[in-house]
Design an enzyme around this catalytic site. Structure first.
Site, PDB file in Angstrom:
ATOM      1  N   CYS A 121     137.215  67.327  47.474  1.00  0.00           N
ATOM      2  CA  CYS A 121     136.667  66.005  47.819  1.00  0.00           C
ATOM      3  C   CYS A 121     135.164  66.048  48.118  1.00  0.00           C
ATOM      4  CB  CYS A 121     137.436  65.415  48.989  1.00  0.00           C
ATOM      5  SG  CYS A 121     137.636  66.542  50.376  1.00  0.00           S
ATOM      6  N   HIS A 234     133.910  60.946  53.827  1.00  0.00           N
ATOM      7  CA  HIS A 234     133.058  62.096  54.130  1.00  0.00           C
ATOM      8  C   HIS A 234     131.584  61.710  53.927  1.00  0.00           C
ATOM      9  CE1 HIS A 234     136.586  64.445  54.340  1.00  0.00           C
ATOM     10  NE2 HIS A 234     136.414  65.279  53.327  1.00  0.00           N
TER      11      HIS A 234
END
Ligand code: A2P
Length: 324
Positions: A121, A234
């Protein structure tokens, strides 16, 4: 495969939102979840236990049940005639397996032999904005620091942070069982295994996966991966050293046309990418675009934020499946 997890749930939302063409959908998880139901297109679908017989008649497997499950079941699915888009790290460095971010290397999908790997990710969220820059001015070196949400550690980690909030507000002791350290009111180094050279696995993934996706084995990347008490999305600080000088305005111009990128960069208002605004969205937000004053015009700093369950996992995988 892994339908009941954080990424699995997002697969269902994305398949529905993007009207993915499918005749039937099978939800697979562990025996613990067998018989549970999940909603898809207004219908209750039953979760089935993943077994070696699960793949009969299946064309496409979207997998997010962890590396050991992938190692065991991906070959079974491929033998049954399915193509697997795998969200685990199990096959990412296998030279027989393409590792794909559709905005970067969609052409690699064509040579798959049954498995296509979805990158890590943090790697995807970094690669989407830097690839269009690398194409116009090759990147020599990247220094990245991440601010990773707890959802990267799975649905149970999100539930643990929420529980820690409730316990703290009720004056109770804060407990932990999913994450190694207390997430609430804390910041800690990513808890993947630390190698002899001091880099943890997450950091090594960002280095090696970027090299494979970019077909650029000599690009230099150094990463520091950190968990922060954010539920979802994130954030990353990225320092880029280019081959040739490049101005802020040139970088902004390239990024304003880049697929999957949205610029959020208002210095007057001190308004830049934030995980609460990236969460639930498809774009990687990019801002704080500024010249690195130490690199004689060849350096740029960026601050980016992206929903790692969507673009960092489920959305990227569904985009690969759409191209297939
Ligand atoms: P289950 O909910 O039945 O445990 P997350 O990354 O959010 O923790 O999700 C992991 C996913 O992988 C879940 O859907 C989980 O199912 C699934 N999973 C974990 N272990 C197994 C297993 N042994 N067999 C099949 N699915 C598994």
């Amino acid at each position: 495969m892994g339908a009941t997890g954080a990424v699995g749930n997002e697969f269902l939302r994305i398949l529905e939102q993007r009207k993915f063409p499918l005749a039937s959908l099978k939800l697979l998880a562990s025996a613990r979840s067998a018989g549970k139901t999940l909603k898809f297109r207004g219908e209750d679908l039953k979760v089935e236990e993943l077994t070696e017989k699960s793949f009969k008649g299946i064309d496409l497997v979207l997998g997010s049940a962890g590396g050991s499950i992938a190692r065991k079941f991906n070959p079974v699915a491929v033998a049954a005639g399915a193509v697997v888009v795998c969200n685990t790290s199990a096959f990412r460095q296998d030279p027989q397996v393409p590792l794909v971010v559709p905005e970067v290397n969609p052409e690699d999908i064509a040579w798959h032999k049954g498995i296509i790997a979805n990158p890590n990710c943090s790697t995807i969220i970094m690669n989407v904005p830097i690839w269009p820059l690398h194409k116009v001015n090759p990147i020599r070196r990247l220094v990245v620091s991440t601010y990773q949400s707890v959802s990267g550690a799975g649905a149970q980690a999100m539930a643990e942070l929420e529980q820690q909030c409730r316990d703290w507000s009720a004056g109770k002791a804060i407990t932990k069982s999913v994450m190694q350290h207390q997430a609430l009111f804390n910041v800690f180094s990513h808890t993947s295994a630390v190698a002899d050279n001091g880099y943890n696995e997450e950091e090594i993934k960002m280095v090696n996966e970027t090299r494979k996706i970019f077909h650029c084995p000599d690009i230099r990347v150094t990463a520091t991966c950190v968990r922060v008490p954010v539920l979802r999305a994130h954030t990353e600080s990225i320092n880029i050293e280019f081959t040739n000088p490049m101005t802020e305005a040139q970088v902004t111009q390239v990024l304003s046309k880049a697929p999957g990128v949205r610029i959020v960069d208002d210095r007057r208002k001190n308004y830049f990418p934030m995980p609460i605004e990236a969460a639930d969205g498809d774009d990687v937000l990019v801002g704080r675009i500024r010249q690195d004053v130490t690199l004689d015009g060849r350096g740029i700093d960026l601050f980016v934020s992206g929903d790692q369950i969507r673009k960092g996992a489920a959305l990227n995988a569904v985009q690969i499946a759409e191209r297939l």
